[in-house]
Structures are given as C-alpha cells and as structure tokens.
Motif scaffolding. Sequence first.
Motif, PDB file in Angstrom:
ATOM      1  N   ALA A 303       0.814  -1.225   0.000  1.00 27.61           N
ATOM      2  CA  ALA A 303       0.000   0.000   0.000  1.00 27.61           C
ATOM      3  C   ALA A 303       0.841   1.266   0.000  1.00 27.61           C
ATOM      4  O   ALA A 303       0.477   2.257  -0.645  1.00 27.61           O
ATOM      5  CB  ALA A 303      -0.921  -0.002   1.221  1.00 27.61           C
ATOM      6  N   LEU A 304       1.955   1.246   0.710  1.00 28.85           N
ATOM      7  CA  LEU A 304       2.719   2.478   0.917  1.00 28.85           C
ATOM      8  C   LEU A 304       3.905   2.618  -0.023  1.00 28.85           C
ATOM      9  O   LEU A 304       4.451   3.714  -0.168  1.00 28.85           O
ATOM     10  CB  LEU A 304       3.214   2.544   2.374  1.00 28.85           C
ATOM     11  N   GLY A 305       4.323   1.504  -0.626  1.00 26.62           N
ATOM     12  CA  GLY A 305       5.442   1.570  -1.543  1.00 26.62           C
ATOM     13  C   GLY A 305       6.770   1.801  -0.824  1.00 26.62           C
ATOM     14  O   GLY A 305       6.888   1.651   0.390  1.00 26.62           O
ATOM     15  N   PRO A 306       7.795   2.231  -1.563  1.00 28.16           N
ATOM     16  CA  PRO A 306       9.132   2.339  -0.977  1.00 28.16           C
ATOM     17  C   PRO A 306       9.362   3.587  -0.139  1.00 28.16           C
ATOM     18  O   PRO A 306      10.313   3.627   0.646  1.00 28.16           O
ATOM     19  CB  PRO A 306      10.046   2.346  -2.209  1.00 28.16           C
ATOM     20  N   ALA A 307       8.528   4.609  -0.298  1.00 33.22           N
ATOM     21  CA  ALA A 307       8.829   5.901   0.335  1.00 33.22           C
ATOM     22  C   ALA A 307       9.070   5.809   1.842  1.00 33.22           C
ATOM     23  O   ALA A 307      10.120   6.247   2.338  1.00 33.22           O
ATOM     24  CB  ALA A 307       7.739   6.915   0.014  1.00 33.22           C
ATOM     25  N   PRO A 308       8.128   5.229   2.637  1.00 38.85           N
ATOM     26  CA  PRO A 308       8.379   5.225   4.085  1.00 38.85           C
ATOM     27  C   PRO A 308       9.554   4.348   4.492  1.00 38.85           C
ATOM     28  O   PRO A 308      10.141   4.551   5.552  1.00 38.85           O
ATOM     29  CB  PRO A 308       7.066   4.685   4.667  1.00 38.85           C
ATOM     30  N   LEU A 309       9.919   3.399   3.636  1.00 43.26           N
ATOM     31  CA  LEU A 309      11.075   2.553   3.944  1.00 43.26           C
ATOM     32  C   LEU A 309      12.392   3.269   3.683  1.00 43.26           C
ATOM     33  O   LEU A 309      13.448   2.808   4.133  1.00 43.26           O
ATOM     34  CB  LEU A 309      11.023   1.269   3.106  1.00 43.26           C
ATOM     35  N   THR A 310      12.314   4.386   2.980  1.00 44.57           N
ATOM     36  CA  THR A 310      13.547   5.092   2.612  1.00 44.57           C
ATOM     37  C   THR A 310      13.660   6.483   3.212  1.00 44.57           C
ATOM     38  O   THR A 310      14.775   6.986   3.385  1.00 44.57           O
ATOM     39  CB  THR A 310      13.656   5.204   1.081  1.00 44.57           C
ATOM     40  N   SER A 314      11.648   6.225  11.444  1.00 45.19           N
ATOM     41  CA  SER A 314      10.933   5.464  12.451  1.00 45.19           C
ATOM     42  C   SER A 314      10.223   4.259  11.831  1.00 45.19           C
ATOM     43  O   SER A 314      10.292   3.143  12.363  1.00 45.19           O
ATOM     44  CB  SER A 314       9.925   6.361  13.171  1.00 45.19           C
ATOM     45  N   HIS A 315       9.537   4.469  10.703  1.00 47.06           N
ATOM     46  CA  HIS A 315       8.819   3.390  10.037  1.00 47.06           C
ATOM     47  C   HIS A 315       9.804   2.339   9.527  1.00 47.06           C
ATOM     48  O   HIS A 315       9.583   1.129   9.716  1.00 47.06           O
ATOM     49  CB  HIS A 315       7.994   3.943   8.883  1.00 47.06           C
ATOM     50  N   ALA A 316      10.867   2.786   8.896  1.00 45.91           N
ATOM     51  CA  ALA A 316      11.841   1.843   8.347  1.00 45.91           C
ATOM     52  C   ALA A 316      12.472   1.000   9.450  1.00 45.91           C
ATOM     53  O   ALA A 316      12.661  -0.219   9.290  1.00 45.91           O
ATOM     54  CB  ALA A 316      12.922   2.601   7.579  1.00 45.91           C
ATOM     55  N   GLN A 317      12.791   1.634  10.587  1.00 46.50           N
ATOM     56  CA  GLN A 317      13.377   0.884  11.697  1.00 46.50           C
ATOM     57  C   GLN A 317      12.384  -0.113  12.270  1.00 46.50           C
ATOM     58  O   GLN A 317      12.727  -1.254  12.574  1.00 46.50           O
ATOM     59  CB  GLN A 317      13.837   1.850  12.794  1.00 46.50           C
ATOM     60  N   ARG A 318      11.132   0.294  12.397  1.00 48.75           N
ATOM     61  CA  ARG A 318      10.104  -0.599  12.946  1.00 48.75           C
ATOM     62  C   ARG A 318       9.915  -1.818  12.055  1.00 48.75           C
ATOM     63  O   ARG A 318       9.833  -2.957  12.552  1.00 48.75           O
ATOM     64  CB  ARG A 318       8.791   0.162  13.111  1.00 48.75           C
ATOM     65  N   VAL A 319       9.834  -1.602  10.763  1.00 49.91           N
ATOM     66  CA  VAL A 319       9.654  -2.719   9.837  1.00 49.91           C
ATOM     67  C   VAL A 319      10.840  -3.666   9.918  1.00 49.91           C
ATOM     68  O   VAL A 319      10.680  -4.892   9.991  1.00 49.91           O
ATOM     69  CB  VAL A 319       9.447  -2.199   8.402  1.00 49.91           C
TER      70      VAL A 319
END
Length: 349
Positions: A303-310, A314-319
């Motif tokens: 749903a969110l694509g690569p943006a929050p992972l990059t 906080s989101h990238a660390q949580r994932v």
Amino acid sequence: MTDGDHPRFPLFCPPGAADLDGVRATLDRADAAGDAFGSDLAATLAWVRSVTRPASIAATWELLAGVAARDVAAARMLEPHLDALAILGEAADAGVGPSLDTSGSWGVFAAEAPGVRLEARRDGGTWTLHGTKPWCSLAADLDRALVTAWVADDRRQLFALDLRDPAVSARSGPWHARGLDRVVSAPIDVEGAVVVPIGEPGWYLDHPGFAHGAVGVAACWWGGAIPVREALAEAAAHARADQLARVHLGRVDVALWAARAVLVDTARVFDAGSSASEGLRAHRARAVVADAVEATLAGAAHALGPAPLTVDRSHAQRVADLQVYVRQHHAERDLARIGADIAAGAGAW
C-alpha cells in the motif's frame, strides 16, 4: 506514542483491572525517555531494571504490547527480563529454586545451535558452566541470565548465571542485522563460572509458565505492528487514496483484530490456571499473531510503496525490527508441531 494517542488502552485487561495503574505508570516512564527509548541501549536497560513484573499474564502482555508500540527493540529487551523474573518466581513458589537477588537486568538464554555446547558440571555442592552458548541477546550489557546447559544424563537444566563473572566472555558478533541492530545476539563463552541451579533437569521446558512466556513474545510482535496499521490508516484517509489503499487497511485491520482476540482469550485461560493443552494453545496463538504481523508488513509494503522505507526513519526501523523479531516464530516447523499434536489426539478447542 502516549496513552492519549492510543485509545485502545487497555488492550488485553478488563477495564479497571488492578494491574493497569502500574502498567500505565511504566509506559509513562517510557514516554518520558523520549527519543532515547529503544535507541539508547544504556538508558533503555536502566528503564528495564526499574520495571516491576505485573501480577497477571494479561497485564504483562498489556505492558509488552504497549512497549512494542513505542519501540520494538525496547520490547525485545524487556520481554526476556520479565520472563526471567516470572520463571524465578514460579521456581520459588514450587520450591525448586533458591531465593535469589533479582535486581538488575536479566536475559533468558535457552537456544541451541550445531557445533556448540554449554555443559554444567557438579563438584560437591558447586555447579560450574563450561563451553559456548549461542544466541545470547545483550549478554555484554545485561547483569544476569537464566541459561540452559547440558548435564551428565544429557538433559538440559536451568541455571542462574552472573554475566559479570570474569569466567564469562560475551562475543560481539557476528551480528550484521539491520533490524534489532541494537540487540546484539551472539554467543557467550564460559569457563568455570559458578552458577545456581533452578529446578531439576527438564524442569524449564516442562514448567507451566513456559507457554506463558512464549505467547508474551507474540504480544510484542502484535504491539509492534500497531503503528504500521496506523500508517496504513493515515494513507487510506488521504484525499488521493483509492480503493486499494482501503483494501490493504481492511485486510490488516481484520488480521490484527483477530490476533488481539486470540491474545485476550489466551491470557484469560492462562490467568485462570493451568491447562493440559497450554503448550498447544501457545503455539496456536503464536501462529495466529505471526501471520497477522506478516500480513501487516506485506500490506504496508504494497500500500505504501518504498517511500516510508527510505525516508521515514521510524517506520523503516520498525519494519526492519519486526522482520527480525517475528522470525522467532519458526513458520512451517511450528505449524508441523501443531499438526503433530492434533494428529496425536491433543487439543480440543
């Protein structure tokens, strides 16, 4: 995240449960630590040392899920500490463990690996450990640990080990993890450290609380996934969101809602007293929660694509943290164990 931002509190306890004030106060202290909570190892472990174990299983899981919603690594530090305190309390109540000083931070090291072995030897009334124990999370930073070791009849027995003993050497790796990078899980080498036995050989794997601790880990997984669900909800509420964004949110919401129901019911049964099928119930609960967390991670990625992972630290660390942590579930191997139990006639619903 504060309780005011988290209207579902309490998650697992009946409203008004006696333990809730203590859980709330502990979470408030976590919030007061700010950005240091979870990221600053020394500060987080100092907080862990201050935590008092709740009296009920439901409140313990409430606390673990609430901590994981704030920071997954902090929950990964707290969970074995509370598990160790629960094990020591159960051993004392059963008369199979001496009264010990439980101050400081605790771990539980019970994993095995090919090619390494930790043995316990008895000389008179003194027990000592010799060899290597794998997967000892934060061994260089904790004060004490409960450790399983092999005894003369080739069974495993539990011992209390002072990690500050000069006879204990904690390795720094290998640990190349991107998730839970702060929680180094590497071997320890022990040569002659004096330890205290907790229970007889086999007691640790058979004691009633073993199942409780196993599901406590799942409560951490569940709590860690809640902010990912919130990110999906925020995206689905955006003016440009399409039906697919809402489909992903709905699928994740249903999976986490079902997992919460399982945790609530499991806590109720465990708090009510011992059950002959507690082990099977624990494996079922862990499988349900693990599936929900993996569905959440997949739904967020789609749903969110690569943006929050990059771009969202906080989101990238949580994932990344959740991806490593949920691998404490052994996937198809754990399902095969459930299937074996059912095929053998265990496990009425």
